[in-house]
Design a protein around this motif. Structure first.
Motif, PDB file in Angstrom:
ATOM      1  N   THR A 169       0.837  -1.190   0.000  1.00 55.34           N
ATOM      2  CA  THR A 169       0.000   0.000   0.000  1.00 55.34           C
ATOM      3  C   THR A 169       0.872   1.239   0.000  1.00 55.34           C
ATOM      4  O   THR A 169       2.031   1.213   0.365  1.00 55.34           O
ATOM      5  CB  THR A 169      -0.931   0.049   1.230  1.00 55.34           C
ATOM      6  N   ARG A 170       0.313   2.340  -0.433  1.00 50.45           N
ATOM      7  CA  ARG A 170       1.073   3.585  -0.537  1.00 50.45           C
ATOM      8  C   ARG A 170       0.165   4.747  -0.175  1.00 50.45           C
ATOM      9  O   ARG A 170      -1.006   4.559   0.123  1.00 50.45           O
ATOM     10  CB  ARG A 170       1.591   3.757  -1.964  1.00 50.45           C
ATOM     11  N   ALA A 171       0.702   5.963  -0.208  1.00 50.67           N
ATOM     12  CA  ALA A 171      -0.103   7.149   0.077  1.00 50.67           C
ATOM     13  C   ALA A 171      -1.286   7.196  -0.875  1.00 50.67           C
ATOM     14  O   ALA A 171      -1.154   6.935  -2.063  1.00 50.67           O
ATOM     15  CB  ALA A 171       0.754   8.403  -0.086  1.00 50.67           C
ATOM     16  N   GLY A 172      -2.440   7.533  -0.345  1.00 44.51           N
ATOM     17  CA  GLY A 172      -3.618   7.610  -1.195  1.00 44.51           C
ATOM     18  C   GLY A 172      -4.368   6.301  -1.341  1.00 44.51           C
ATOM     19  O   GLY A 172      -5.380   6.238  -2.010  1.00 44.51           O
ATOM     20  N   THR A 182     -10.308   2.888  -0.236  1.00 46.37           N
ATOM     21  CA  THR A 182     -10.402   4.210  -0.842  1.00 46.37           C
ATOM     22  C   THR A 182      -9.095   4.533  -1.555  1.00 46.37           C
ATOM     23  O   THR A 182      -8.022   4.451  -0.953  1.00 46.37           O
ATOM     24  CB  THR A 182     -10.688   5.286   0.224  1.00 46.37           C
ATOM     25  N   LEU A 183      -9.179   4.868  -2.820  1.00 45.13           N
ATOM     26  CA  LEU A 183      -8.010   5.252  -3.613  1.00 45.13           C
ATOM     27  C   LEU A 183      -8.196   6.714  -4.019  1.00 45.13           C
ATOM     28  O   LEU A 183      -9.163   7.054  -4.704  1.00 45.13           O
ATOM     29  CB  LEU A 183      -7.873   4.374  -4.857  1.00 45.13           C
ATOM     30  N   THR A 184      -7.283   7.576  -3.568  1.00 44.40           N
ATOM     31  CA  THR A 184      -7.462   9.010  -3.824  1.00 44.40           C
ATOM     32  C   THR A 184      -6.361   9.628  -4.666  1.00 44.40           C
ATOM     33  O   THR A 184      -6.441  10.783  -5.041  1.00 44.40           O
ATOM     34  CB  THR A 184      -7.531   9.784  -2.490  1.00 44.40           C
ATOM     35  N   GLY A 242     -16.404   6.414  -8.196  1.00 41.40           N
ATOM     36  CA  GLY A 242     -15.284   6.464  -9.125  1.00 41.40           C
ATOM     37  C   GLY A 242     -15.346   5.364 -10.180  1.00 41.40           C
ATOM     38  O   GLY A 242     -16.322   4.614 -10.273  1.00 41.40           O
ATOM     39  N   LYS A 243     -14.286   5.272 -10.970  1.00 38.21           N
ATOM     40  CA  LYS A 243     -14.207   4.250 -12.014  1.00 38.21           C
ATOM     41  C   LYS A 243     -12.782   3.707 -12.084  1.00 38.21           C
ATOM     42  O   LYS A 243     -11.817   4.466 -11.927  1.00 38.21           O
ATOM     43  CB  LYS A 243     -14.589   4.838 -13.381  1.00 38.21           C
ATOM     44  N   GLU A 302      -5.964   0.230 -13.602  1.00 38.49           N
ATOM     45  CA  GLU A 302      -6.010   1.617 -14.086  1.00 38.49           C
ATOM     46  C   GLU A 302      -7.084   2.382 -13.315  1.00 38.49           C
ATOM     47  O   GLU A 302      -8.210   1.900 -13.164  1.00 38.49           O
ATOM     48  CB  GLU A 302      -6.347   1.618 -15.582  1.00 38.49           C
ATOM     49  N   LEU A 303      -6.711   3.561 -12.780  1.00 37.27           N
ATOM     50  CA  LEU A 303      -7.680   4.406 -12.088  1.00 37.27           C
ATOM     51  C   LEU A 303      -8.211   5.419 -13.098  1.00 37.27           C
ATOM     52  O   LEU A 303      -7.479   6.266 -13.586  1.00 37.27           O
ATOM     53  CB  LEU A 303      -7.020   5.128 -10.908  1.00 37.27           C
ATOM     54  N   ARG A 304      -9.503   5.340 -13.405  1.00 37.33           N
ATOM     55  CA  ARG A 304     -10.056   6.192 -14.459  1.00 37.33           C
ATOM     56  C   ARG A 304     -10.753   7.435 -13.919  1.00 37.33           C
ATOM     57  O   ARG A 304     -10.801   8.458 -14.598  1.00 37.33           O
ATOM     58  CB  ARG A 304     -11.035   5.391 -15.320  1.00 37.33           C
ATOM     59  N   GLU A 305     -11.321   7.331 -12.715  1.00 40.67           N
ATOM     60  CA  GLU A 305     -12.026   8.490 -12.150  1.00 40.67           C
ATOM     61  C   GLU A 305     -11.898   8.461 -10.634  1.00 40.67           C
ATOM     62  O   GLU A 305     -12.430   7.583  -9.970  1.00 40.67           O
ATOM     63  CB  GLU A 305     -13.506   8.446 -12.570  1.00 40.67           C
ATOM     64  N   LEU A 306     -11.139   9.434 -10.094  1.00 38.64           N
ATOM     65  CA  LEU A 306     -10.905   9.507  -8.652  1.00 38.64           C
ATOM     66  C   LEU A 306     -11.879  10.489  -8.000  1.00 38.64           C
ATOM     67  O   LEU A 306     -12.350  11.400  -8.662  1.00 38.64           O
ATOM     68  CB  LEU A 306      -9.466   9.978  -8.384  1.00 38.64           C
TER      69      LEU A 306
END
Length: 204
Positions: A105-108, A130-132, A154-155, A185-189
């Motif tokens: 895990t990492r920041a965000g 939660t991925l920010t 999100g997406k 892939e993070l498409r919408e945060l």
């Protein structure tokens, strides 16, 4: 005044949990015929800290519990077993889940453990994830059992084995967790999803 009483009650409950966890750690350590020093070394802790945890005088972080579970080869939820025996439910208010540091895990990237199962044969671990923050490299997870994801916000594109799935709010994914899996892939945060991991509980 009532707020003070509420805080005292919460403190008492917390201490009860620490004592229960400490007893479980000591029991598993003795079962494996390890000294405090030996287990501390395996888990990367000081013997003094482990002694305090076993005696209920220190509150271990979830990262510490994960280190101990790895050293003892048991799931983290095993430490809560005795504490949960006389409880019918785990109630967690919004935003109050235990924050867990998972390997990779990492920041965000935040994992909140929302409860733990009491059953004897299976382990159930529900997480709010939660991925920010955008990231190009994601950790891949691989563990026994099954996992269920439910997208809330999100997406993202989620990988499982050699397939990828585009997930939006309301979408769900249920899969065999033995295969490598994780966000691709993070498409919408921001992205928020529920993850429920179900696996066989290690027999005693």
């Amino acid at each position: 005044m009532s707020n003070s009483n509420s805080q005292n009650h919460a403190s008492a409950q917390s201490n009860k949990l620490e004592i229960a966890i400490g007893r479980e750690i000591r029991a598993f350590r003795k079962k494996m015929d390890l000294t405090i020093s030996e287990l501390a070394k395996l888990a990367g802790l000081s013997a003094g800290m482990l002694s305090k945890i076993e005696n209920g005088n220190a509150s271990p972080s979830l990262a510490t519990l994960q280190s101990l579970s790895g050293a003892l080869n048991i799931p983290v939820t095993a430490f809560f077993r005795k504490y949960e025996e006389d409880r019918d439910a785990s109630f967690v208010r919004a935003g109050e889940g235990l924050i867990i540091e998972r390997r990779g895990t990492r920041a965000g990237h935040q994992y909140q453990l929302l409860g733990h199962s009491v059953g004897k044969s299976i382990s159930v671990e529900p997480y709010m994830i939660t991925l920010t923050e955008e990231s190009e490299v994601f950790p891949l997870f691989q563990h026994p059992g099954m996992e269920f994801l439910y997208m809330l916000e999100g997406k993202m594109v989620y990988m499982h084995g050699d397939k990828s799935y585009s997930l939006s709010p309301g979408d769900s994914l249920f899969f065999d967790a033995d295969a490598p899996h994780g966000p691709e892939e993070l498409r919408e945060l921001p992205i928020r999803f529920l993850s429920v991991i179900v696996s066989p509980r290690f027999s005693d």
